[in-house]
Design a protein around this motif. Sequence first.
Motif, PDB file in Angstrom:
ATOM      1  N   ALA A  73       0.835  -1.205   0.000  1.00 46.86           N
ATOM      2  CA  ALA A  73       0.000   0.000   0.000  1.00 46.86           C
ATOM      3  C   ALA A  73       0.869   1.254   0.000  1.00 46.86           C
ATOM      4  O   ALA A  73       0.565   2.235  -0.703  1.00 46.86           O
ATOM      5  CB  ALA A  73      -0.922  -0.002   1.208  1.00 46.86           C
ATOM      6  N   GLY A  74       1.963   1.237   0.773  1.00 46.27           N
ATOM      7  CA  GLY A  74       2.868   2.379   0.819  1.00 46.27           C
ATOM      8  C   GLY A  74       3.502   2.660  -0.536  1.00 46.27           C
ATOM      9  O   GLY A  74       3.590   3.812  -0.976  1.00 46.27           O
ATOM     10  N   ILE A 101       3.856   5.874  -5.601  1.00 45.54           N
ATOM     11  CA  ILE A 101       3.778   5.985  -7.059  1.00 45.54           C
ATOM     12  C   ILE A 101       2.648   6.929  -7.456  1.00 45.54           C
ATOM     13  O   ILE A 101       2.793   7.750  -8.374  1.00 45.54           O
ATOM     14  CB  ILE A 101       3.593   4.589  -7.690  1.00 45.54           C
ATOM     15  CG1 ILE A 101       4.855   3.740  -7.465  1.00 45.54           C
ATOM     16  CG2 ILE A 101       3.298   4.711  -9.187  1.00 45.54           C
ATOM     17  CD1 ILE A 101       4.727   2.308  -7.938  1.00 45.54           C
ATOM     18  N   ALA A 102       1.513   6.831  -6.764  1.00 51.57           N
ATOM     19  CA  ALA A 102       0.402   7.745  -7.037  1.00 51.57           C
ATOM     20  C   ALA A 102       0.810   9.188  -6.757  1.00 51.57           C
ATOM     21  O   ALA A 102       0.466  10.113  -7.521  1.00 51.57           O
ATOM     22  CB  ALA A 102      -0.807   7.364  -6.182  1.00 51.57           C
ATOM     23  N   ALA A 103       1.567   9.405  -5.682  1.00 51.27           N
ATOM     24  CA  ALA A 103       2.035  10.754  -5.347  1.00 51.27           C
ATOM     25  C   ALA A 103       2.957  11.299  -6.434  1.00 51.27           C
ATOM     26  O   ALA A 103       2.877  12.478  -6.796  1.00 51.27           O
ATOM     27  CB  ALA A 103       2.749  10.743  -4.000  1.00 51.27           C
ATOM     28  N   LEU A 161      -1.281  12.265  -0.219  1.00 49.84           N
ATOM     29  CA  LEU A 161      -0.829  10.926  -0.594  1.00 49.84           C
ATOM     30  C   LEU A 161       0.486  10.576   0.102  1.00 49.84           C
ATOM     31  O   LEU A 161       0.688   9.443   0.544  1.00 49.84           O
ATOM     32  CB  LEU A 161      -0.668  10.829  -2.115  1.00 49.84           C
ATOM     33  CG  LEU A 161      -1.967  10.753  -2.923  1.00 49.84           C
ATOM     34  CD1 LEU A 161      -1.681  10.949  -4.406  1.00 49.84           C
ATOM     35  CD2 LEU A 161      -2.682   9.423  -2.690  1.00 49.84           C
ATOM     36  N   LEU A 162       1.383  11.553   0.205  1.00 51.96           N
ATOM     37  CA  LEU A 162       2.656  11.301   0.894  1.00 51.96           C
ATOM     38  C   LEU A 162       2.436  11.014   2.374  1.00 51.96           C
ATOM     39  O   LEU A 162       3.074  10.120   2.946  1.00 51.96           O
ATOM     40  CB  LEU A 162       3.595  12.499   0.727  1.00 51.96           C
ATOM     41  CG  LEU A 162       4.411  12.579  -0.553  1.00 51.96           C
ATOM     42  CD1 LEU A 162       5.345  13.781  -0.498  1.00 51.96           C
ATOM     43  CD2 LEU A 162       5.230  11.310  -0.780  1.00 51.96           C
ATOM     44  N   ILE A 163       1.552  11.776   2.988  1.00 48.05           N
ATOM     45  CA  ILE A 163       1.256  11.547   4.410  1.00 48.05           C
ATOM     46  C   ILE A 163       0.717  10.135   4.605  1.00 48.05           C
ATOM     47  O   ILE A 163       1.167   9.398   5.500  1.00 48.05           O
ATOM     48  CB  ILE A 163       0.242  12.596   4.920  1.00 48.05           C
ATOM     49  CG1 ILE A 163       0.882  13.984   4.973  1.00 48.05           C
ATOM     50  CG2 ILE A 163      -0.275  12.206   6.306  1.00 48.05           C
ATOM     51  CD1 ILE A 163      -0.097  15.097   5.254  1.00 48.05           C
ATOM     52  N   PHE A 166      10.952   4.455  -4.773  1.00 53.14           N
ATOM     53  CA  PHE A 166       9.908   4.590  -5.783  1.00 53.14           C
ATOM     54  C   PHE A 166       9.586   6.055  -6.087  1.00 53.14           C
ATOM     55  O   PHE A 166       8.829   6.336  -7.019  1.00 53.14           O
ATOM     56  CB  PHE A 166       8.657   3.841  -5.339  1.00 53.14           C
ATOM     57  CG  PHE A 166       8.852   2.356  -5.261  1.00 53.14           C
ATOM     58  CD1 PHE A 166       8.620   1.553  -6.363  1.00 53.14           C
ATOM     59  CD2 PHE A 166       9.308   1.760  -4.085  1.00 53.14           C
ATOM     60  CE1 PHE A 166       8.823   0.179  -6.297  1.00 53.14           C
ATOM     61  CE2 PHE A 166       9.515   0.387  -4.010  1.00 53.14           C
ATOM     62  CZ  PHE A 166       9.280  -0.407  -5.126  1.00 53.14           C
ATOM     63  N   ALA A 167      10.176   6.981  -5.311  1.00 48.96           N
ATOM     64  CA  ALA A 167       9.998   8.398  -5.602  1.00 48.96           C
ATOM     65  C   ALA A 167      10.645   8.767  -6.933  1.00 48.96           C
ATOM     66  O   ALA A 167      10.288   9.780  -7.545  1.00 48.96           O
ATOM     67  CB  ALA A 167      10.593   9.246  -4.476  1.00 48.96           C
TER      68      ALA A 167
END
Length: 289
Positions: free
Chosen positions: A9-10, A15-17, A227-229, A243-244
Amino acid sequence: MTQQNNARAGIALMIAATIVFALQDGISRHLAGTYNTYMVVMIRYWFFAAFVIALAGRAPGGLKVASQTSQLGLQVFRGILLAAEICVAVFAFTVLGLIDSMAVFICYPLLVAALSGPVLGETVGWRRWTAIGVGCIGVLIILQPGKGVFNPWAVLPLMSALMFAVYGLLTRYAARKDSSATSFFWTGIAGSVTMTLVGMWFWEPMAQSDWAWMALLCVSGVSGHWLLIKCYEMSEASTVQPFAYFHLVWTAILGISVFGEALRPEVVLGAALVVSAGLFTLWRERRQG
């Protein structure tokens, strides 16, 4: 913040962020290419400040607890530094393009590693110094300072990376006494006040269609931070941080498909060296941790 240690999930949230932040970069380039950079960043910060105030208001203790700090000068300086870094980064997008700017900017984890010794008193071994050297070679390959006439604007993303690295180190230093909620609160408030004092002198009438883009920019900024939080609530930073680098991938796709930028071979080679060196540095930090 309660961590759930859900790696999948993280990673998905990280990736979404990066997708949201890449979209934010593209909109920033479009708006700052038409309007003054200070005005664009100022409006973006107004929404960011509203977000951190709402977040702090919902937390236990409310705004009173979130704003309490024994190092106000440091917190304010952090907020001002980040606001200045965003202005430099957005301006770099307009003069260099997304791909070249981001390819240089991603060296900031290496700058954090290099400066962690003198700033935080941390030990940097020879392996990490080697990785930092490799990353510097990658940046030089991207910038090509010895080929023809050097473009002076090429230093902008490097300045942005250095400023962001110092901001990150000061955040870690502030964390010795303040909570992440307090640092986040003052990042938004100090940055918003600073950009308002600067940006109000550069106000320009904005076309109605561009107000829609501005609204999307503000929403993407808030969404990316949210999203990052959530990402760091789900998993350890050392697990999701590699993944950033997907941020570079999405930015390159956006630069090529929307803005017609070219992906130069030297940028690919240099960025590969920088990313490899950054991943090695993260791996060393995780092992030592």
